[in-house]
Design a protein around this motif. Structure first.
Motif, PDB file in Angstrom:
ATOM      1  N   TYR A  42       0.801  -1.214   0.000  1.00 55.56           N
ATOM      2  CA  TYR A  42       0.000   0.000   0.000  1.00 55.56           C
ATOM      3  C   TYR A  42       0.836   1.268   0.000  1.00 55.56           C
ATOM      4  CZ  TYR A  42      -3.745  -3.244   0.959  1.00 55.56           C
ATOM      5  OH  TYR A  42      -4.623  -4.294   0.878  1.00 55.56           O
ATOM      6  N   GLN A  45       0.428   2.840  -3.409  1.00 52.72           N
ATOM      7  CA  GLN A  45      -0.955   2.926  -3.885  1.00 52.72           C
ATOM      8  C   GLN A  45      -1.478   4.354  -3.777  1.00 52.72           C
ATOM      9  OE1 GLN A  45      -2.984   0.346  -5.066  1.00 52.72           O
ATOM     10  NE2 GLN A  45      -1.167  -0.923  -5.024  1.00 52.72           N
ATOM     11  N   GLN A  49      -6.948   4.390  -1.760  1.00 53.88           N
ATOM     12  CA  GLN A  49      -6.820   2.950  -1.491  1.00 53.88           C
ATOM     13  C   GLN A  49      -6.186   2.737  -0.117  1.00 53.88           C
ATOM     14  OE1 GLN A  49      -7.863   0.254  -2.943  1.00 53.88           O
ATOM     15  NE2 GLN A  49      -6.607  -1.360  -2.108  1.00 53.88           N
ATOM     16  N   TYR A  98     -15.560   1.282  -0.718  1.00 50.17           N
ATOM     17  CA  TYR A  98     -14.610   0.349  -1.323  1.00 50.17           C
ATOM     18  C   TYR A  98     -15.236  -0.349  -2.533  1.00 50.17           C
ATOM     19  CZ  TYR A  98     -10.925  -2.999  -1.932  1.00 50.17           C
ATOM     20  OH  TYR A  98      -9.902  -3.733  -2.481  1.00 50.17           O
ATOM     21  N   LYS A 101     -15.419   1.828  -5.576  1.00 49.98           N
ATOM     22  CA  LYS A 101     -14.107   1.960  -6.225  1.00 49.98           C
ATOM     23  C   LYS A 101     -13.817   0.744  -7.098  1.00 49.98           C
ATOM     24  CE  LYS A 101     -12.281   4.657  -2.436  1.00 49.98           C
ATOM     25  NZ  LYS A 101     -11.450   4.617  -1.243  1.00 49.98           N
TER      26      LYS A 101
END
Length: 155
Positions: A42, A45, A49, A98, A101
């Motif tokens: 991550y 990212q 996110q 989420y 997305k």
């Protein structure tokens, strides 16, 4: 005989310190989840996110003692999405953001191939313990789809 305020202050202070020590030694609500570090994947990212993962991690850490105990004992704690929307709308919104997305990321590619953009009918969500300290968040949608989000690396 009347006590002065100054005489009762030390006893109140001692009782407060003893109560705080009891809470610290016993915990506040039972077992808690020992969460490992956030996965390195991550770090590169997009900020949204990474923020979603941070929100899911905070949710995991705030599980009730009963749910945390079930997760540690059975390796999974599952919530009906419909129940979650009624009883815990703040956490349901994390799931909603989420899923939107994920839908958006697939929509352009599917439209380019002449397919209809996806819409996922979320059924349930689960926290899953993979190893000590390592957890994922699973979102299941109808009829047989879903996704998992890595929340932590092992301790």
């Amino acid at each position: 005989m009347r006590r002065s305020r100054a005489a009762t202050l030390p006893s109140v202070l001692v009782l407060s310190i003893l109560a705080a020590a009891a809470v610290l030694s016993q915990g506040c609500g039972g077992p808690s989840v020992a969460l490992g570090p956030k996965p390195a994947i991550y770090s590169g990212q997009a900020a949204d996110q990474s923020q979603s993962v941070d929100e899911m991690r905070a949710w995991l850490e705030s599980l009730s003692g009963e749910d945390a105990g079930k997760l540690e004992e059975k390796g999974r704690v599952t919530f009906s999405y419909q129940d979650l929307k009624r009883s815990d709308p703040a956490h349901a919104q994390i799931v909603d953001r989420y899923v939107k997305k994920v839908e958006a990321s697939l929509a352009d590619a599917m439209r380019a191939q002449g397919m209809q953009a996806p819409h996922f009918d979320v059924q349930r969500v689960s926290f899953i313990r993979k190893a000590p300290g390592a957890y994922t968040f699973e979102i299941r949608w109808a009829p047989n789809g879903g996704t998992e989000v890595a929340l932590s690396d092992p301790l």
